[in-house]
Design an enzyme around this catalytic site. Structure first.
Site, mmCIF file in Angstrom:
data_model
loop_
_atom_site.group_PDB
_atom_site.id
_atom_site.type_symbol
_atom_site.label_atom_id
_atom_site.label_comp_id
_atom_site.label_asym_id
_atom_site.label_seq_id
_atom_site.Cartn_x
_atom_site.Cartn_y
_atom_site.Cartn_z
ATOM 1 N N TYR A 34 -6.296 -10.099 3.506
ATOM 2 C CA TYR A 34 -6.001 -8.678 3.758
ATOM 3 C C TYR A 34 -4.786 -8.513 4.662
ATOM 4 O O TYR A 34 -3.816 -7.826 4.321
ATOM 5 C CB TYR A 34 -7.226 -7.986 4.389
ATOM 6 C CG TYR A 34 -6.879 -6.684 5.089
ATOM 7 C CD1 TYR A 34 -6.461 -5.569 4.360
ATOM 8 C CD2 TYR A 34 -6.935 -6.576 6.489
ATOM 9 C CE1 TYR A 34 -6.117 -4.373 4.993
ATOM 10 C CE2 TYR A 34 -6.593 -5.394 7.125
ATOM 11 C CZ TYR A 34 -6.186 -4.304 6.377
ATOM 12 O OH TYR A 34 -5.837 -3.124 7.010
ATOM 13 N N LYS A 54 -0.950 -6.893 4.083
ATOM 14 C CA LYS A 54 -0.413 -5.762 4.875
ATOM 15 C C LYS A 54 0.905 -6.196 5.537
ATOM 16 O O LYS A 54 1.862 -5.414 5.611
ATOM 17 C CB LYS A 54 -1.421 -5.305 5.939
ATOM 18 C CG LYS A 54 -2.652 -4.609 5.413
ATOM 19 C CD LYS A 54 -2.367 -3.316 4.656
ATOM 20 C CE LYS A 54 -1.913 -2.187 5.544
ATOM 21 N NZ LYS A 54 -1.840 -0.892 4.796
ATOM 22 N N THR A 83 -1.482 -2.087 10.091
ATOM 23 C CA THR A 83 -2.560 -2.546 10.964
ATOM 24 C C THR A 83 -2.054 -3.508 12.042
ATOM 25 O O THR A 83 -1.061 -4.212 11.830
ATOM 26 C CB THR A 83 -3.626 -3.265 10.105
ATOM 27 O OG1 THR A 83 -4.545 -3.942 10.949
ATOM 28 C CG2 THR A 83 -3.000 -4.308 9.175
ATOM 29 N N ASP A 84 -2.773 -3.571 13.145
ATOM 30 C CA ASP A 84 -2.428 -4.542 14.201
ATOM 31 C C ASP A 84 -2.716 -5.974 13.753
ATOM 32 O O ASP A 84 -2.247 -6.932 14.384
ATOM 33 C CB ASP A 84 -3.186 -4.228 15.504
ATOM 34 C CG ASP A 84 -4.701 -4.235 15.364
ATOM 35 O OD1 ASP A 84 -5.215 -4.397 14.243
ATOM 36 O OD2 ASP A 84 -5.381 -4.054 16.400
ATOM 37 N N GLU A 85 -3.476 -6.116 12.667
ATOM 38 C CA GLU A 85 -3.842 -7.467 12.219
ATOM 39 C C GLU A 85 -2.650 -8.273 11.722
ATOM 40 O O GLU A 85 -2.754 -9.491 11.558
ATOM 41 C CB GLU A 85 -4.902 -7.396 11.124
ATOM 42 C CG GLU A 85 -6.198 -6.822 11.627
ATOM 43 C CD GLU A 85 -7.357 -7.018 10.673
ATOM 44 O OE1 GLU A 85 -7.211 -7.780 9.705
ATOM 45 O OE2 GLU A 85 -8.399 -6.402 10.904
#
Ligand code: NAD
Ligand code: DAU
Length: 352
Positions: free
Chosen positions: A168, A172, A141-143
């Site tokens: 979260y 990741k 994810t870009d997060e």
């Protein structure tokens, strides 16, 4: 012929395209995983897909309904189950790893399953990939890059520093690091993609867009966090699936690719578009308390994926994609209705 590995960071000396014949898709009964499975079955006629999915609250076997049985094997199981994972990897030539606990709000309420699935699960898969020489595509994810200010002219690139904000996104980020380390130390043939916010059919109704659509369809008010000005970079799930396939089959081993479709929009504008498209007053929603640690803005620079692999998004009209997503939830009430009460009860408990 199954080719199991390539040299680090280059395709030189190898045929340009890796053609997997037996692909394990972890999390293949979830939102994006099931879209990817459908994409592979439609576009890669020689590939057999093995879905490994625990069927948590977010997984739904019906997401794979109608797919040809001779092309697809479904295995209900946990990616942390070493014995099961090894038995599947011993017969596969590639894995595309989608399985995760994926919802930020859940991770804030209880990080436990996030650590287990996202970190320990990824480790279990990597060890099996190392043992059996399986090509490993990690879906991330870009997060992992944290957030950007609203007025920052820059976007995330493959060189942006890791600054995850939530339980979260930090799990990741940890999983990305494990994948890189297993490549560098053990030579596991990996690629990684970091994608922005997906939308489309079959997305769990805990997520922003389907939550608001199904709130309206059940007579509840949509809920907007904070000041509503947080920006997400929306991409249609089918564009994500196409990009993952391209990276798996043509990406350079050891490399990371960002996936995004220049779809930056703030939450208030997206919510008002949903309300308008559903024939409602665009101001008929509730402002609710903000998410703790809420990332302000995500924005992806997908230049590398476009220039090196020639990827282009097809679903570039967000309003058209949103309309067809709304139609899907209207036409598929039985798919989500049974989950609605429990999903909203979780939100009630946190004041969202
Ligand atoms: P999802 O929550 O809809 O699906 C997750 C799937 O994983 C479910 O089918 C669930 O049953 C399965 N799963 C969970 N724990 C498991 C375990 N221990 N063993 C086996 N299966 C397990 O998630 P999604 O939105 O489809 O996201 C898929 C992947 O894409 C995730 O890795 C996520 O981090 C990443 N991603 C999502 C987005 C997005 O916008 N949704 C964007 C970028 C990246
Ligand atoms: O950027 C990629 C990420 O996008 C993925 O890694 C995650 O798996 C995926 O869930 C998504 O994370 P977000 O936290 O951005 O998505 P979510 O749908 O939860 O929320 C989108 C935005 O909408 C966010 O700014 C919070 C806000 N929101 C969310 C809900 C559920 C609301 O305002 N109201 C809501 O009811």
């Amino acid at each position: 012929m199954i080719r199991r590995s390539q040299p680090q960071g280059t395709l030189e000396g190898f045929e340009k395209v890796f053609v997997p014949e037996k692909i394990i898709v972890t999390g293949g009964a979830g939102f994006i995983g099931s879209n990817f499975v459908r994409w592979v079955i439609e576009n890669a006629p020689n590939a057999h897909v093995v879905v490994l999915d625990k069927l948590t609250y977010a997984g739904n076997i019906n997401n794979l309904a109608g797919l040809p049985e001779d092309r697809l094997t479904f295995v209900k199981g946990d990616i942390c189950d070493k014995e099961l994972v090894e038995s599947l990897f011993s017969e596969a030539d590639a894995v595309v790893h989608f399985a995760a606990e994926s919802h930020n709000d859940n991770s804030i309420a209880n990080p436990d399953p996030f650590l287990r699935t996202n970190v320990e699960g990824t480790y279990t898969l990597l060890e099996a990939a190392r043992k059996y020489g399986v090509r490993f595509h990690h879906v991330s994810t870009d997060e992992v890059y944290g957030d950007l200010a609203l007025d920052d002219p820059s976007k995330f690139t493959e060189d942006s520093p890791y600054r995850p904000s939530s339980p979260y996104s930090s799990t990741k980020a940890a999983s990305d690091m494990l994948v890189r380390a297993w490549h560098r130390t053990y030579g596991v043939p990996i690629t990684i993609s970091n994608c922005s916010n997906n939308y489309g059919a079959y997305q769990h109704i805990e997520k922003f867009i389907p939550r608001q659509i199904t709130n309206i369809l059940t007579g509840k008010h949509p809920k907007l966090y904070g000041d509503g000005l947080n920006v997400r970079d929306w991409i249609h799930v089918e564009d994500h699936s196409a990009a993952v396939w391209l990276i798996l089959t043509q990406g350079a081993i050891g490399e990371t690719y960002l996936i995004g479709a220049d779809g930056e929009k703030n939450n208030l504008d997206v919510l008002r578009s949903i309300l308008r498209n559903m024939g409602k007053d665009p101001d008929d929603f509730d402002w609710v308390k903000d998410r703790p640690g809420h990332d302000r803005r995500y924005a992806i620079d997908a230049t590398k994926l476009k220039t090196e692999l020639g990827w282009r998004p097809i679903h570039t009209d967000f309003d058209a994609g949103l309309k067809s997503t709304i139609d899907w939830y209207i036409e598929n009430k039985p798919w989500w209705l049974g989950e609605k009460e429990a999903t909203e009860a979780k939100y009630d408990a946190t004041g969202h």
